[in-house]
Design a protein around this motif. Sequence first.
Motif, short mmCIF file in Angstrom:
data_model
loop_
_atom_site.label_atom_id
_atom_site.label_comp_id
_atom_site.label_asym_id
_atom_site.label_seq_id
_atom_site.Cartn_x
_atom_site.Cartn_y
_atom_site.Cartn_z
N TYR A 192 -26.53 8.04 -31.53
CA TYR A 192 -25.14 8.04 -31.06
C TYR A 192 -24.18 7.96 -32.24
O TYR A 192 -24.39 7.15 -33.16
CB TYR A 192 -24.87 6.83 -30.18
CG TYR A 192 -25.37 6.88 -28.75
CD1 TYR A 192 -24.54 6.50 -27.69
CD2 TYR A 192 -26.67 7.26 -28.45
CE1 TYR A 192 -24.98 6.52 -26.39
CE2 TYR A 192 -27.13 7.28 -27.14
CZ TYR A 192 -26.28 6.91 -26.10
OH TYR A 192 -26.74 6.92 -24.81
N ASN A 193 -23.13 8.76 -32.22
CA ASN A 193 -22.01 8.57 -33.14
C ASN A 193 -21.03 7.64 -32.46
O ASN A 193 -19.94 8.04 -32.02
CB ASN A 193 -21.36 9.92 -33.47
CG ASN A 193 -22.26 10.79 -34.32
OD1 ASN A 193 -22.89 10.32 -35.26
ND2 ASN A 193 -22.33 12.07 -33.99
N ASP A 222 -24.07 1.68 -38.45
CA ASP A 222 -22.79 1.42 -39.09
C ASP A 222 -21.77 1.21 -37.97
O ASP A 222 -22.12 1.25 -36.79
CB ASP A 222 -22.39 2.57 -40.01
CG ASP A 222 -21.50 2.11 -41.17
OD1 ASP A 222 -20.80 1.09 -41.02
OD2 ASP A 222 -21.49 2.78 -42.23
N GLU A 223 -20.52 1.05 -38.33
CA GLU A 223 -19.51 0.77 -37.33
C GLU A 223 -19.43 1.88 -36.27
O GLU A 223 -19.17 1.61 -35.10
CB GLU A 223 -18.15 0.60 -37.99
CG GLU A 223 -17.05 0.19 -37.03
CD GLU A 223 -15.71 0.01 -37.70
OE1 GLU A 223 -14.90 -0.78 -37.20
OE2 GLU A 223 -15.46 0.68 -38.73
N ASP A 224 -19.69 3.11 -36.66
CA ASP A 224 -19.55 4.23 -35.76
C ASP A 224 -20.85 5.01 -35.55
O ASP A 224 -20.82 6.17 -35.15
CB ASP A 224 -18.46 5.18 -36.26
CG ASP A 224 -18.74 5.71 -37.67
OD1 ASP A 224 -19.74 5.28 -38.28
OD2 ASP A 224 -17.96 6.56 -38.16
N GLU A 248 -19.43 8.22 -27.01
CA GLU A 248 -18.92 8.78 -28.26
C GLU A 248 -17.43 9.14 -28.15
O GLU A 248 -16.75 9.24 -29.17
CB GLU A 248 -19.72 10.02 -28.65
CG GLU A 248 -21.12 9.69 -29.14
CD GLU A 248 -21.88 10.91 -29.63
OE1 GLU A 248 -22.93 10.73 -30.29
OE2 GLU A 248 -21.42 12.06 -29.38
N ALA A 249 -16.94 9.32 -26.94
CA ALA A 249 -15.54 9.70 -26.74
C ALA A 249 -14.61 8.48 -26.66
O ALA A 249 -13.39 8.64 -26.71
CB ALA A 249 -15.40 10.54 -25.47
N GLN A 250 -15.15 7.28 -26.53
CA GLN A 250 -14.31 6.09 -26.37
C GLN A 250 -13.54 5.78 -27.66
O GLN A 250 -14.02 5.99 -28.76
CB GLN A 250 -15.17 4.88 -25.99
CG GLN A 250 -15.68 4.92 -24.56
CD GLN A 250 -16.50 3.70 -24.22
OE1 GLN A 250 -17.67 3.60 -24.56
NE2 GLN A 250 -15.88 2.75 -23.54
N ARG A 251 -12.35 5.24 -27.48
CA ARG A 251 -11.52 4.79 -28.59
C ARG A 251 -10.94 3.42 -28.26
O ARG A 251 -10.63 3.16 -27.10
CB ARG A 251 -10.38 5.79 -28.86
CG ARG A 251 -10.85 7.16 -29.34
CD ARG A 251 -11.53 7.07 -30.73
NE ARG A 251 -11.94 8.38 -31.22
CZ ARG A 251 -13.11 8.94 -30.95
NH1 ARG A 251 -14.01 8.30 -30.21
NH2 ARG A 251 -13.42 10.13 -31.44
N PRO A 252 -10.77 2.56 -29.24
CA PRO A 252 -11.23 2.72 -30.62
C PRO A 252 -12.75 2.66 -30.72
O PRO A 252 -13.41 2.26 -29.76
CB PRO A 252 -10.58 1.53 -31.34
CG PRO A 252 -10.47 0.49 -30.27
CD PRO A 252 -10.15 1.24 -29.01
N PHE A 253 -13.30 3.06 -31.87
CA PHE A 253 -14.74 3.02 -32.03
C PHE A 253 -15.28 1.62 -31.79
O PHE A 253 -16.27 1.42 -31.11
CB PHE A 253 -15.14 3.50 -33.44
CG PHE A 253 -15.48 4.95 -33.51
CD1 PHE A 253 -14.60 5.86 -34.06
CD2 PHE A 253 -16.69 5.42 -33.01
CE1 PHE A 253 -14.90 7.21 -34.13
CE2 PHE A 253 -17.01 6.77 -33.07
CZ PHE A 253 -16.11 7.67 -33.62
#
Length: 354
Positions: free
Chosen positions: A162-163, A263-265, A303-308
């Motif tokens: 996942y990104n 990592d964070e993303d 992957e589309a959610q914001r913020p990461f």
Amino acid sequence: MVMPMFAKIYDGKWDRNALDYLALVDQWHVVIESKEVPEGKPVPITLLGEKIVLWRSEGGQVNAWKDYCAHRGAPLSLGKVQNCKIVCPYHGWHFNDAGKCVHVPAHPDQETPAKSVVQQYRAVEKYGFVWVSIGTPQSDVPRIPRWDDDEYRKVHAGPYFYNANALRCLDNFMDASHFPHVHPGINGRGDEPDTTIHYKVIEKEDELQTTEFTVVQPYADARGIPLSVRYHYYCLSPTVAYSDKQTGPNDHWFTWCALTPVDEDRAIFWLVVSFNYGKDIDEKKIHERQAIVFGEQDRWIVEAQRPFSMPLDISEEMHVTSDRLGVAYRRWVKALGEKKRAEISGGQAVATAA
């Protein structure tokens, strides 16, 4: 003596003072399947933005070190494993599994450096995975339900890449109200969303649990049949959880997941399913269903959610009754981060006073 340079070498995106990062430092994390770490070969992985090398020493013992040799900064993962020692690719320094340099080819007769030029992390193997902690874990690795019960068949599925932020991923895993909208025709009915997701959250010191609730699923398990099923969720750490889906009077389908916070993303999604019925279910069907749900549908939305990063302040998002577990999860992660931050601040205060 540990080299001060170790703390400065960090290539990750994460703010290492952020509460979500601090909440994960002392946890055990799945980083790879054990079978992917062969003897005689270093394997690079990344955890919490930290580049790490895995390698096996005598007896197959797995070691997890910072992927960095403080002699001249070369990544140890580009080296080799020779005679149960890892060898730096740049100047050929040999290190034993205690982290001590035992041989410098350019000066074979001189005493080796007293300082440790490697940083070691805790690593264990369990359930077919390598688990690593870059901090100080306070407990054993999280359990997999019914692992030792021979009545339950176990299947490893994934991994799915996942990104996305690992906390976002686990929050999605524990959220049943998205089933009809993200998984129509499989985990939910798009034209008739469930209104029965009512439960309580039981908060323990080291995990979260829900009471039972019921949903209707058109494709309830790998048999491909519609069922009204009963769910319980168990969150064992900020990156490990499982669901207990009761598909019959005595039939249980456990879906256990672990997220590697690369990592964070970026995150890696690992799955193990355990069930005590349908012994003739084709394993291919299990993998196909899991790949659609977790490898495609969930990945697309997360992957589309914001913020990461998942907001830990609950005032920053809107919540309804079916979000109770998600709310408790945010508060729990925030509390773990605040506890770690206080420990760090306390330690720094003591060092300053000394």
